[in-house]
Design a protein around this motif. Structure first.
Motif, short mmCIF file in Angstrom:
data_model
loop_
_atom_site.label_atom_id
_atom_site.label_comp_id
_atom_site.label_asym_id
_atom_site.label_seq_id
_atom_site.Cartn_x
_atom_site.Cartn_y
_atom_site.Cartn_z
N ARG A 195 -8.34 9.63 11.23
CA ARG A 195 -6.89 9.80 11.36
C ARG A 195 -6.25 8.62 12.07
N LEU A 196 -6.84 8.21 13.19
CA LEU A 196 -6.25 7.12 13.96
C LEU A 196 -6.29 5.80 13.19
N HIS A 197 -7.39 5.54 12.49
CA HIS A 197 -7.47 4.32 11.69
C HIS A 197 -6.35 4.31 10.65
N ALA A 198 -6.21 5.39 9.90
CA ALA A 198 -5.21 5.44 8.83
C ALA A 198 -3.79 5.33 9.38
N GLU A 199 -3.54 5.94 10.53
CA GLU A 199 -2.19 5.95 11.09
C GLU A 199 -1.85 4.65 11.83
N THR A 200 -2.87 3.82 12.11
CA THR A 200 -2.64 2.61 12.88
C THR A 200 -2.69 1.36 12.02
N ILE A 201 -3.69 1.26 11.15
CA ILE A 201 -3.90 0.04 10.37
C ILE A 201 -3.38 0.29 8.95
N ALA A 202 -2.28 -0.35 8.62
CA ALA A 202 -1.62 -0.07 7.34
C ALA A 202 -2.42 -0.59 6.16
N PHE A 203 -2.26 0.11 5.03
CA PHE A 203 -2.66 -0.45 3.74
C PHE A 203 -1.61 -1.50 3.38
N GLU A 204 -2.06 -2.71 3.03
CA GLU A 204 -1.11 -3.74 2.60
C GLU A 204 -1.82 -4.76 1.73
N SER A 205 -1.03 -5.38 0.83
CA SER A 205 -1.61 -6.23 -0.20
C SER A 205 -1.04 -7.64 -0.16
N PHE A 206 -0.72 -8.15 1.03
CA PHE A 206 -0.13 -9.47 1.11
C PHE A 206 -1.07 -10.59 0.69
N ASN A 207 -2.35 -10.48 0.99
CA ASN A 207 -3.25 -11.58 0.65
C ASN A 207 -3.27 -11.87 -0.85
N PRO A 208 -3.52 -10.91 -1.73
CA PRO A 208 -3.48 -11.23 -3.15
C PRO A 208 -2.10 -11.73 -3.60
N LEU A 209 -1.04 -11.12 -3.08
CA LEU A 209 0.30 -11.51 -3.49
C LEU A 209 0.60 -12.95 -3.12
N LEU A 210 0.11 -13.39 -1.97
CA LEU A 210 0.34 -14.76 -1.50
C LEU A 210 -0.79 -15.71 -1.89
N ARG A 211 -1.73 -15.20 -2.68
CA ARG A 211 -2.88 -15.99 -3.14
C ARG A 211 -3.74 -16.47 -1.97
N ILE A 212 -3.84 -15.64 -0.94
CA ILE A 212 -4.75 -15.90 0.17
C ILE A 212 -6.06 -15.19 -0.14
N PRO A 213 -7.21 -15.85 -0.04
CA PRO A 213 -8.47 -15.18 -0.35
C PRO A 213 -8.69 -13.94 0.51
N VAL A 214 -9.22 -12.89 -0.10
CA VAL A 214 -9.61 -11.68 0.62
C VAL A 214 -11.09 -11.82 0.97
N LEU A 215 -11.39 -11.97 2.24
CA LEU A 215 -12.76 -12.19 2.70
C LEU A 215 -13.30 -10.90 3.28
N LEU A 216 -14.52 -10.53 2.90
CA LEU A 216 -15.06 -9.23 3.25
C LEU A 216 -16.21 -9.28 4.26
N ASP A 217 -16.47 -10.41 4.86
CA ASP A 217 -17.47 -10.46 5.92
C ASP A 217 -16.88 -9.88 7.19
N ILE A 218 -17.73 -9.43 8.09
CA ILE A 218 -17.26 -8.70 9.27
C ILE A 218 -16.39 -9.56 10.16
N ASP A 219 -16.67 -10.84 10.30
CA ASP A 219 -15.85 -11.68 11.14
C ASP A 219 -14.43 -11.79 10.59
N SER A 220 -14.31 -11.95 9.28
CA SER A 220 -12.98 -12.06 8.66
C SER A 220 -12.22 -10.75 8.75
N LEU A 221 -12.92 -9.63 8.52
CA LEU A 221 -12.27 -8.33 8.62
C LEU A 221 -11.72 -8.10 10.02
#
Length: 290
Positions: free
Chosen positions: A45-71
């Motif tokens: 609950r706290l994660h969902a209510e605090t950290i928004a879903f957002e899609s700016f990286n693809p829209l701005l053509r910024i790479p989406v990196l999935l390693d733990i440091d980048s996350l």
């Protein structure tokens, strides 16, 4: 349909680079750190209510990196959100560190998809074991992200801090449904086949590069709050209230969009030279369509 994790199915060790204290501070969690169902419920609950879903990286053509440091740099330290692969990968590292047994799953989206249409696999979710039971955990489905774990059992109405959900069987697969506007509507379908990091890298790359990808042309932002949900689709802000009618308003300036993203969605915006021009483009496209 078997939902229980077995010892042979237990997967990767927690990421060595995870800053658990920083994550818990980010979402405002100060409770017990034992791998119990109560802990899992509050974390989701706290994660969902605090950290928004957002899609700016693809829209701005910024790479989406999935390693733990980048996350962590983006979502924990940087005040940003992300989409399903980012949210659920980050949470999976957290849960493993706390001692939960976690497997990554993947789904085909059914939400707002015409019946009979087969979509590519494009969504990440988690199977988590707590107190001897298996649960579906998902903090990255945007406007209808479940705000509580759902037991992996069929045909049972399950209450969360927001909507009711249920899991049904269709064609040998699990289908997640939400009770929305007095009807059961499907969100996605999935199996319990485990997926690994390279799978999510490929799915995410597809969504960030395919010319028909929604994420390259549209902005989607969502965050639940106690009593409702905020959603932004391009320039339209919707406030969904639990138990009463939703409200919508059109945002007609870059300043308005920035304010809503900061205040309603609690987002730190990406420092990108094309951000304001991209937001203005969304405003212009909305005006042309009216």
């Amino acid at each position: 349909m078997q939902a229980q994790l077995t010892q042979k199915q237990e997967v990767a060790q927690p990421a060595a680079g995870l800053d658990l204290d920083a994550y818990l501070q980010r979402i405002g969690y100060t409770g017990d750190r034992q791998p119990t169902l109560a802990t899992l419920q509050l974390l989701q609950r706290l994660h969902a209510e605090t950290i928004a879903f957002e899609s700016f990286n693809p829209l701005l053509r910024i790479p989406v990196l999935l390693d733990i440091d980048s996350l962590q740099q983006k979502m924990v330290y940087g005040g940003r959100g992300g989409y399903c692969f980012e949210h659920n990968l980050l949470l999976s590292h957290v849960l493993k560190t706390l001692g939960y047994r976690v497997r990554g799953l993947a789904a085909r989206v059914l939400w707002n998809v015409p019946e009979g249409t087969v979509k590519a696999i494009s969504h990440k979710l988690l199977q988590v074991e707590a107190e001897g039971e298996s649960f579906l955990v998902d903090v990255g489905f945007g406007g209808l992200t479940p705000t509580g774990p759902l037991q992996l059992v069929l045909n049972a109405v399950q209450t969360t801090p927001h909507e009711d959900f249920r899991l049904i069987e269709s064609g040998g697969e699990w289908v997640l449904q939400a009770h929305v506007q007095h009807a059961w509507r499907p969100l996605y379908r999935f199996t319990l086949r485990e997926h690994l990091q390279p799978d999510y890298e490929m799915f995410s790359w597809y969504l960030c590069t395919h010319p028909a990808s929604f994420f390259l042309t549209s902005l989607s932002v969502a965050r639940p709050f106690p009593g409702g949900r905020f959603g932004l689709r391009n320039t339209v802000l919707t406030t969904h209230w639990l138990g009463r009618e939703s409200e919508q308003c059109e945002l007609t300036s870059v300043a308005d969009i920035r304010r809503v993203l900061r205040e309603n969605f609690r987002l730190t915006l990406p420092d990108h030279p094309d951000l304001d021009a991209t937001l203005q483009g969304l405003i212009d496209a909305a005006a042309e369509s009216r």
